[in-house]
Every structure is written in C-alpha cells, then in structure tokens.
Design a protein around this motif. Structure first.
Motif, PDB file in Angstrom:
ATOM      1  N   GLU A  48       0.866  -1.235  -0.042  1.00 40.95           N
ATOM      2  CA  GLU A  48      -0.063  -0.043  -0.050  1.00 40.95           C
ATOM      3  C   GLU A  48       1.004   1.211  -0.031  1.00 40.95           C
ATOM      4  O   GLU A  48       2.136   1.284   0.059  1.00 40.95           O
ATOM      5  CB  GLU A  48      -1.009   0.059   1.147  1.00 40.95           C
ATOM      6  CG  GLU A  48      -0.268  -0.153   2.388  1.00 40.95           C
ATOM      7  CD  GLU A  48      -1.126  -0.369   3.895  1.00 40.95           C
ATOM      8  OE1 GLU A  48      -2.235  -0.641   3.469  1.00 40.95           O
ATOM      9  OE2 GLU A  48      -0.602  -0.055   4.859  1.00 40.95           O
ATOM     10  N   GLY A  49       0.268   2.487  -0.184  1.00 42.90           N
ATOM     11  CA  GLY A  49       1.043   3.665  -0.046  1.00 42.90           C
ATOM     12  C   GLY A  49       1.824   3.844  -1.251  1.00 42.90           C
ATOM     13  O   GLY A  49       1.419   3.601  -2.529  1.00 42.90           O
ATOM     14  N   SER A  50       3.168   3.861  -1.253  1.00 43.51           N
ATOM     15  CA  SER A  50       3.867   4.093  -2.498  1.00 43.51           C
ATOM     16  C   SER A  50       4.640   2.838  -2.642  1.00 43.51           C
ATOM     17  O   SER A  50       5.561   2.842  -3.438  1.00 43.51           O
ATOM     18  CB  SER A  50       4.843   5.193  -2.396  1.00 43.51           C
ATOM     19  OG  SER A  50       5.727   5.204  -1.337  1.00 43.51           O
ATOM     20  N   GLY A  51       4.251   1.677  -1.901  1.00 41.44           N
ATOM     21  CA  GLY A  51       5.184   0.532  -1.827  1.00 41.44           C
ATOM     22  C   GLY A  51       5.027  -0.317  -3.194  1.00 41.44           C
ATOM     23  O   GLY A  51       3.867  -0.252  -3.724  1.00 41.44           O
ATOM     24  N   VAL A  52       6.139  -0.886  -3.653  1.00 42.98           N
ATOM     25  CA  VAL A  52       6.012  -1.711  -4.921  1.00 42.98           C
ATOM     26  C   VAL A  52       6.743  -3.038  -4.636  1.00 42.98           C
ATOM     27  O   VAL A  52       7.570  -3.302  -3.809  1.00 42.98           O
ATOM     28  CB  VAL A  52       6.819  -0.981  -5.996  1.00 42.98           C
ATOM     29  CG1 VAL A  52       6.761  -1.919  -6.951  1.00 42.98           C
ATOM     30  CG2 VAL A  52       6.076   0.264  -6.145  1.00 42.98           C
ATOM     31  N   LEU A  53       5.928  -4.148  -4.987  1.00 43.85           N
ATOM     32  CA  LEU A  53       6.533  -5.370  -4.797  1.00 43.85           C
ATOM     33  C   LEU A  53       6.753  -6.023  -6.291  1.00 43.85           C
ATOM     34  O   LEU A  53       5.852  -5.991  -7.240  1.00 43.85           O
ATOM     35  CB  LEU A  53       5.422  -6.373  -4.329  1.00 43.85           C
ATOM     36  CG  LEU A  53       5.808  -7.921  -3.911  1.00 43.85           C
ATOM     37  CD1 LEU A  53       6.966  -7.895  -3.023  1.00 43.85           C
ATOM     38  CD2 LEU A  53       4.512  -8.558  -3.479  1.00 43.85           C
ATOM     39  N   GLY A  54       7.774  -6.529  -6.070  1.00 40.70           N
ATOM     40  CA  GLY A  54       8.370  -6.762  -7.395  1.00 40.70           C
ATOM     41  C   GLY A  54       9.561  -7.980  -7.516  1.00 40.70           C
ATOM     42  O   GLY A  54       9.545  -8.559  -6.496  1.00 40.70           O
ATOM     43  N   GLY A  55      10.274  -8.258  -8.323  1.00 46.40           N
ATOM     44  CA  GLY A  55      11.256  -9.229  -8.542  1.00 46.40           C
ATOM     45  C   GLY A  55      10.957 -10.672  -9.584  1.00 46.40           C
ATOM     46  O   GLY A  55       9.781 -10.526  -9.838  1.00 46.40           O
ATOM     47  N   THR A  56      11.671 -11.371  -9.453  1.00 51.64           N
ATOM     48  CA  THR A  56      11.559 -12.677 -10.295  1.00 51.64           C
ATOM     49  C   THR A  56      11.644 -13.899  -9.378  1.00 51.64           C
ATOM     50  O   THR A  56      11.758 -15.042 -10.005  1.00 51.64           O
ATOM     51  CB  THR A  56      12.517 -12.668 -11.427  1.00 51.64           C
ATOM     52  OG1 THR A  56      13.905 -12.645 -10.661  1.00 51.64           O
ATOM     53  CG2 THR A  56      12.505 -11.524 -12.518  1.00 51.64           C
ATOM     54  N   GLY A  57      11.264 -13.736  -8.250  1.00 53.76           N
ATOM     55  CA  GLY A  57      11.277 -15.065  -7.165  1.00 53.76           C
ATOM     56  C   GLY A  57       9.881 -15.355  -6.931  1.00 53.76           C
ATOM     57  O   GLY A  57       8.940 -15.163  -7.611  1.00 53.76           O
ATOM     58  N   GLN A  58       9.606 -16.127  -5.718  1.00 54.77           N
ATOM     59  CA  GLN A  58       8.687 -16.824  -5.187  1.00 54.77           C
ATOM     60  C   GLN A  58       8.494 -16.403  -3.905  1.00 54.77           C
ATOM     61  O   GLN A  58       9.342 -16.316  -2.977  1.00 54.77           O
ATOM     62  CB  GLN A  58       8.759 -18.308  -5.506  1.00 54.77           C
ATOM     63  CG  GLN A  58       7.654 -19.219  -4.815  1.00 54.77           C
ATOM     64  CD  GLN A  58       7.850 -20.388  -5.240  1.00 54.77           C
ATOM     65  OE1 GLN A  58       7.786 -20.869  -6.251  1.00 54.77           O
ATOM     66  NE2 GLN A  58       7.783 -21.239  -3.965  1.00 54.77           N
TER      67      GLN A  58
END
Length: 436
Positions: A48-58
């Motif tokens: 939430e907020g300005s947070g970003v969840l990314g990457g190429t994992g699990q």
C-alpha cells in the motif's frame, strides 16, 4: 535442539505479516523456501501507499513433494496506491496463495514488440476488486492485436481491473484487457481512429478498455498544415484521398500500416509527410532546371560563333565587328585587319546555381544546388556550324523539414548546329543523356 539440526522446526506453523508501504521490495529468490520439514506457513503481505512489490522470485511454500498438499499460503493484499510490478525488467513473480487487488491499486507490467511481457503467476485465486493495469512498452514497433498474458491464477480469476493505462501515447493502439477463467491478457487493439484524422484538437472519448472475449484466435482485419485529415495533401492526379486515407484502406498486416499504427501522437504527422513522397516531384523540377543550364551553354556557344572571330556573345549581340590594327610610327592609322575566324574550335564552360523554394502550408521548403560543366567541338562550313557536346552535372536537393534528400548525377552527350546568314539565325540541337 540446535538450529542446524535437520529436524529443527519440523511440524511448526509460521505466521507472518509483511507490509510494503514505501520503496520497492524485490523478491529475486524464494521467500520461505520450506527448509523446515513438515512446517507450514501462513500470513499476509500488504502492499500500500507508495510501496512496490516486484522481482522474479517466489513468495510462499510450494506443494509438499511427498504429500502433494500445500504447506500453508500467503495472502497478498494490494491496497490503494500499492503496486505489484513483476520482474526487474521483463520477468515473472510467483505468489503461492491468493492475491487481492483493491480499488486504487496497480499491476505494472512491461511489454516488448517481440511479444514478451511481465507475468504475475498466482498459485491460488486472483481477486480483482478494481485497480489499474499500467503498461510500460519498451522501445520498438508494436502491431495491432499484440497479445500478452500478464496474470495467471491456478485457482481462477474473479472480478476485473478498472482499466488499463499506457503512458506511451499510442495514436492508434489501445491497451485492452481480456479475461478468461484463469488468465488476464493485455491486447493492443487497433482503435477506431482513422489514420487520416490527426486533428490535434480531437476530443473523442477514450474507448472501452475491457472485454470478456479473448481475440487470441481472431485474425482481425508536423504542424505545417493545421487542416484535419492526415498530412493534408491530395494524391497525384487529383485523387482526394490523403496518404492516411490510403493506409486506412490497407490491411493491418501491411508492414507500412503496422509501422504507422505503432507510432505515438507526436510522430504520426512526420511519418505521413515522409510517406507522401513530396521530394519526387522536386526531382523532376530539378532535372529540368539543370538541363536548362546545359542548353543555355550550347546556345551561348552558337551565339558567340555567329559573330566573326568567336568574340563574346554580348559583343556579337550588338552586331559589332572587331578587327586588329597596329600602331604605326608617325601617328598614321593602319587599315583594319579582320580577326581570324577558325573553321574548327574547341570550347568549354563551367556553371553552377543554388536556390531555395520557399514552402507554404502544403509543401516543405526545398534547398537546391547544381554544378557542372560542358565541353564541345564544332566546325564551320560557310553559314553552317555543327558540333558535338558532352557534359556532367550534379544536383543536390534537401528538404530538412521532411528529413529527405536526393542527389542527381547526370551525364550528357549531344549534337548541335546553327545557320547564320544576313541576320537570319537558326539553332538546333539533339541531346540524349545517361543519368546515374
């Protein structure tokens, strides 16, 4: 029991809560890989907020290879202003457990012209309560009906995103979302805007960007001119269709159409200008102009030779006769001696010109330069003079507004003749040419 004991944590249940409220959390390995035999993992991840969840994992445990049962799950909630952005460039992020997109959330995906895209793989259910798909196209030419699977959920997809947005301002392609039981696909569809309708002040409402039917198997079918209708030029022969209108009549699979429909607003009109072929009529005009220079050089030679002794043409034009005299001692005037008039003569002339054709609302300005030379030989027999001539010219054309230029290298060979008697003059010529 020591931590390095292989049975450490066996049969435990783990609960976790992770909140990504600022910055970007890139998961490039496996979070909770199941190192503890028989343990189970539960919990929530909140973006939430300005947070970003990314990457190429699990994120989360996979199924237990021995029992085939899931060893817990992580429920990911993407709330207002939160973003999931799979990959670090183009890549896949896997989440073991349900994922919920709430209103105001975003799924951000990159796509490229080769058909690759980011993918959010969910080993569970995708719950879509709104949110926006933000599409980031990498550089290149995109074609209509380009299809990208951006989300897949083994437990099914419920609900829909609110819309799809693309910062890259395609003029003729619209990002459209298509939903199936387990997938969400993004398709760049050809919108209804004609190519020859490039009115900058168009206020047409944006097209609908959602659909329940997947078209995967559907074959589908410069400010110099402020007039609406493409580049504002009629085709040769008075055809009222514009260049944009011609492209509209071609199939989407035509390579020229594919290139144009993938452009953004700022580049469509320059592209139509380039396709107009405006420089080609200028080539014909330039060739006629350079041929005039050769023709005038030959005519000047005949005018010059029509007077005695090959005197300059401006003297011959006044009908002056020229002869040589010599100074005599004592101031006496000697009788004029006619100047020689050889029967055979060699001659040559170099020339050049440059200029600019000013443009208006329909054509671009054209810069032109020509340089060259001619060499000739002729023979006089009585009132007749005949000769041969050869030459070379080089002409350069430049239309900077259209990024268009051309060069003409022309080789000439010809014959000419003239008749001059008692004020009567006849001049004729024949000039085949080879132009490279």
């Amino acid at each position: 029991m020591p931590l390095d004991d292989p049975n450490y944590g066996a049969g435990w249940n783990f609960n976790s809560t992770v909140v990504v409220r600022e910055g970007r959390l890139a998961v490039d390995g496996t979070v909770f890989p199941g190192a503890f035999s028989g343990s189970r993992l539960f919990g929530e991840w909140i973006v939430e907020g300005s947070g970003v969840l990314g990457g190429t994992g699990q994120i989360g445990y996979p199924e237990d290879p021995e029992t085939g049962s899931r060893r817990g799950e992580i429920h990911v909630f993407v709330n207002n202003s939160g973003t999931i952005a799979p990959g670090n460039s183009i890549g896949t992020l896997t989440i073991v457990g349900p994922v919920t997109f709430n209103a105001g959330s975003s799924l951000e995906v990159e796509v490229d012209p080769q058909g690759r895209s980011d993918l959010l793989r969910i080993d569970g259910t995708a719950i879509l309560n709104g949110g926006t798909v933000r599409v980031l196209p990498l550089a290149g030419l995109y074609t209509a009906q380009s299809r990208y699977v951006i989300l897949t959920a083994s437990g099914g997809v419920t609900g829909q995103f609110s819309d799809a947005r693309i910062p890259h301002n395609f003029a003729f392609l619209t990002p459209t979302l298509f939903y199936s039981a387990n997938d969400v696909a993004l398709v760049l569809t050809r919108n209804e805007r004609p190519i020859d309708d490039m009115d900058d002040e168009s206020t047409d409402p944006p097209p609908d960007t959602t659909s329940d039917d997947d078209p995967e198997d559907d074959d589908g079918g410069n400010d110099r001119n402020d007039e609406p209708g493409g580049n504002g030029r009629d085709l040769p022969g008075g055809n009222p269709l514009t260049i944009g209108g011609v492209l509209d009549a071609l199939p989407l699979t035509n390579p020229v159409v594919e290139a144009v429909v993938s452009l953004d607003e700022a580049n469509v009109r320059p592209a139509l200008d380039l396709l107009s072929g405006e420089l080609y009529p200028s080539l014909a005009a330039a060739w006629l102009d350079e041929s005039r220079l050769v023709r005038e050089a030959v005519l000047n030679r005949l005018r010059q030779a029509s007077a005695q002794s090959g005197i300059p043409a401006f003297v011959a034009a006044q009908g002056l006769r020229v002869s040589y005299t010599a100074d005599v001692a004592g101031g006496r005037q000697a009788s004029p001696v006619p100047a020689p008039d050889p029967a055979f003569a060699l001659w040559g002339q170099a020339f050049g010109s440059f200029g600019r054709l000013k443009g208006d609302g329909f054509i671009a300005s054209l810069d032109r330069s020509t340089r060259g030379f001619v060499l000739g030989a002729d023979y006089r027999q009585g009132p007749w003079r005949v000769g041969i001539v050869g030459g070379y010219t080089q002409t350069s054309l430049d239309q900077q507004a259209l990024s268009a230029s051309a060069h003409l290298d022309t080789y000439y060979v010809g014959a000419y003749g003239g008749f001059s008697l008692d004020g009567l003059e006849i001049k004729v010529g024949w000039r085949p040419l080879h132009r490279a």
